[in-house]
Scaffold this active site. Structure first.
Site: not given
Length: 750
Positions: A501, A612
């Site tokens: 991320s 993610d």
């Protein structure tokens, strides 16, 4: 005048069996018979080679002077044995001193007689080479067994050696498999084995080199094999049958202590800091425009910081052994075993052995490849990426050397760019065109004259790279920049970067190798406006702004174009597993890694959906440890240790219209409901916290930095300077203390 008796004795010698009588009598014209008294010296170690000797009666003893107080007797030569043939055929020096163990008679064939013999009967060279190779390996084994079992009486060792069976393995061949019954122990005479826990090459437990005993514990315990053993390099082993091995131990139970120490020493080397294994690397220049000698001379000082290093070319080997074209004999030539033995001795004395290939593919290149753990192909990044003739020959030779899939010779491509130390050039582009044509494990970019690039390459080659892992955590990820500044101030280099991320984003800035100040400038500029809100059907934001900004910063480059090795982690929703992105578009990998479920739309790879990486692995230490198994791993965690607390009970039903009205009517008390973005992001991170705790508890990170970042929220992208400073303040002292506490040899590698 040649007597019939002398000719008959000569004809009975092993290498001359089947040779025509006329040739035998012609060779006999160049011979003489010598009688030796017990203890009399026939040959001296190191003297120039001359004739070849055939033992007719009695027994000789070879003695190796290894500069100790008591030279080792390494072999006994009975009637019919041949000696001196390698030095005679290659022009080298004598390998050992030979003395008469009893009264003995030998026939000396002068060099002129050998020339005549080989001219008329070329196949004799092969027989002599085979005999010499066997004798060299037997001598090596005798020394190794004496070292492994110093308490065992010489007659018992001789009996053990008499019953050995020789095993030859190509790279990838299995010796034993986990779960097999133990029926023998093995001594690695030359080459290298790799112990693996399963069926994958990555499940490495230990490497086992020459002179080591393997399989002995399962034999002593009468159990099953606990690991699979495969050849990591072309290897020759001596198989000690179960009954012979145990018989040798029964009379000398004290040897069991040595065996236990050997097993413990091997086990303790599994998790050594910064790669303790010795290595041999073959350097190959892909094009004539690559000055391989200059490249090697720049690499050697960087490797010297990591341990003793020696660079060897064909002429260096021939000079050391006192022979011309000795290394050109190829893997089956008369000098191959001798060169291999000498290279093995050099490897024992140096942590890294660099073997420089010839500019055209040659027998020396073949021999060096069979001795190498790694192959590094050096190419000029400015030329056409087409596969060169020399690379094609290398790949053909590799296919001949490697036989299985459990092990292989690690192959890397180094692309050389212009530049000097401290200078800057444009980040590479188009590396994928090179990799599409080559089957290599890794690709590295090096600027000519750039010492930091050579130092990084050396650490990666030596297995002691420094890997930096950065976690997800929204705007708190700005703190990673402060940590990188603290590492730079402490003199800790970063060789491989990775993240999840926002951590993947910050790691990408580092991979461009632009320095801390420029990283901070780019990060603040890029992350200021990344959210393009939309109708919440696929996500709360479109993600287009993120992709456009990433494209602008990366110039549309691929992961393999970066100066530093980099990878990002996403979650493959289709397969419910972690995905590690090491090739392909940087922009696509970043978009996948930051695709917070419910906020940012997923990214498509093929027909699979990625979101993610924080869903499954918010701190990708485990993937970094697989890539950098023996190096150092630093993990920086900016995720909140605890999620948000309730500010009141808002019931079991929440109306979005009511929340909107609360915001639009001044003075009206707001319903204490957390924002959807905060709930989604924190829920995602909470899901991977157990995986993080496990890898930290298992010690996969050498330095774990959970940052204390008070008053720094996950969505506060408007306060980057404050968060960067908080990250630096939280990490600087701990980084400095950790670096100073490292063992001096490890610290010196920086």
């Amino acid at each position: 005048m040649v007597t019939d008796e002398l000719a008959n004795k000569l004809a009975a010698a092993g290498p001359l069996e089947g040779v025509g009588s006329e040739t035998v009598r012609a060779v006999a014209e160049h011979t003489r018979e010598r009688r030796l008294r017990p203890g009399e010296t026939l040959l001296r170690q190191g003297e120039a080679g001359g004739g070849v000797y055939v033992v007719v009666e009695g027994r000789l003893r070879t003695v190796l002077d290894d500069h100790t107080d008591t030279p080792d007797a390494v072999a006994l030569l009975d009637a019919g044995a041949v000696l001196g043939e390698i030095a005679c055929m290659t022009g080298g020096r004598r390998e050992a001193t030979v003395v008469a163990d009893t009264s003995a008679t030998v026939i000396e064939i002068a060099a002129s007689g050998m020339e005549l013999l080989l001219e008329r009967e070329p196949e004799v060279a092969g027989r002599l080479a085979e005999l010499a190779t066997v004798r060299l390996r037997q001598a090596q084994l005798a020394r190794q067994v004496a070292t492994l079992f110093p308490e065992v009486d010489a007659p018992v060792r001789d009996a053990l050696l008499a019953g050995v069976q020789w095993v030859h393995l190509r790279v990838g061949d299995s010796l034993v498999k986990r779960g097999d019954p133990a029926d023998a122990a093995y001594v690695v005479v030359s080459g290298r084995l790799r112990a693996t826990a399963g069926e994958l090459a990555g499940d490495v437990l230990a490497d086992i080199g020459p002179g080591e005993l393997v399989g002995e514990m399962a034999l002593v315990e009468d159990g099953m094999r606990t690991a699979t053993l495969v050849a990591a390099r072309e290897s020759h082993l001596a198989r000690l049958a179960r009954d012979d091995f145990l018989a040798a131990l029964r009379g000398h139970p004290e040897s069991l202590l040595g065996i236990a120490r050997n097993a413990l020493r091997r086990a303790s080397g599994i998790s050594g800091v910064c790669g303790e294994a010795r290595r041999t690397v073959l350097l190959v220049a892909a094009q004539p425009s690559v000055d391989l000698s200059r490249f090697a001379c720049a690499l050697v000082p960087a490797l010297e910081r990591l341990g003793s290093t020696r660079l060897l070319r064909q002429r260096d080997v021939e000079h050391a052994l006192g022979a011309r074209s000795l290394a050109q004999g190829g893997p089956d030539g008369p000098g191959a075993a001798r060169v291999t033995q000498w290279l093995q001795q050099q490897e024992e004395r140096h942590e890294t052995l660099l073997l420089q290939s010839d500019s055209d593919w040659s027998p020396w290149n073949d021999l060096a490849l069979r001795h190498a753990d790694q192959v590094v192909v050096v190419s000029d990044a400015a030329v056409d990426p087409a596969l060169t003739h020399l690379e094609q020959r290398l790949h053909e030779a590799l296919r001949q050397v490697v036989s299985g899939g459990l092990a292989h010779v690690s192959t890397s491509l180094v692309l050389l760019h212009p530049g000097v130390d401290g200078g800057a050039i444009e980040t590479p582009r188009g590396t994928s065109r090179w990799l599409a044509l080559r089957d290599v494990d890794a690709c590295y970019h090096v600027r000519r004259g750039h010492r930091r690039d050579f130092a990084r390459l050396a650490r990666i080659m030596a297995g002691c790279a420094v890997g930096l892992v950065l976690s997800g955590g929204g705007a708190r990820g700005y703190a990673h920049l402060g940590v990188m500044r603290a590492l730079e101030e402490a003199g800790v280099p970063v060789d491989i970067v990775a993240g999840t991320s926002i951590g993947a984003v910050m790691a990408a800035f580092a991979a461009f190798d632009v320095g801390c100040e420029e990283q901070e400038r780019r990060a603040k500029s890029t992350l200021r406006q990344t959210l393009d809100w939309t109708l919440p059907l696929a996500g709360l934001v479109k993600g287009g702004q993120m992709a456009a900004l990433a494209d602008r910063e990366t110039g549309g480059r691929d992961i393999e174009d970066l100066w530093l090795p980099w990878f990002a982690v996403s979650t493959n929703l289709t397969r419910s597993q972690v995905a590690v992105h090491r090739r392909g578009s940087i922009t696509r990998a970043l978009r996948a890694s930051v695709a917070i479920p419910g906020i940012v739309p997923p990214v498509v790879y093929g027909d699979e959906l990625h979101v993610d990486g924080g869903v499954l692995d918010n701190l990708p230490v485990e993937p970094m440890r697989r890539i950098n198994p023996r190096g150092l791993v630093i993990a920086v965690d900016v995720a909140l240790n605890a999620g948000p607390r309730a500010r009141g009970d808002f019931g079991l039903s929440v109306s979005g219209w009511r929340l909107l009205a609360d915001r639009m009517m001044p003075g009206r008390a707001a319903t204490p409901v957390p924002a959807i973005t905060a709930t989604l992001t924190q829920s995602m991170i909470a899901g991977s916290s157990r995986a993080r705790d496990r890898v930290i508890a298992d010690g996969l990170a050498d330095l774990y930095l959970p940052l204390h970042l008070p008053r720094c929220g996950m969505l506060e992208f408007g306060t980057p300077d404050q968060i960067i400073a908080a990250g630096y303040d939280s990490a600087a002292a701990r980084v400095r203390e950790w670096a100073e506490a490292l063992p001096a040899p490890v610290r010196a590698r920086f």
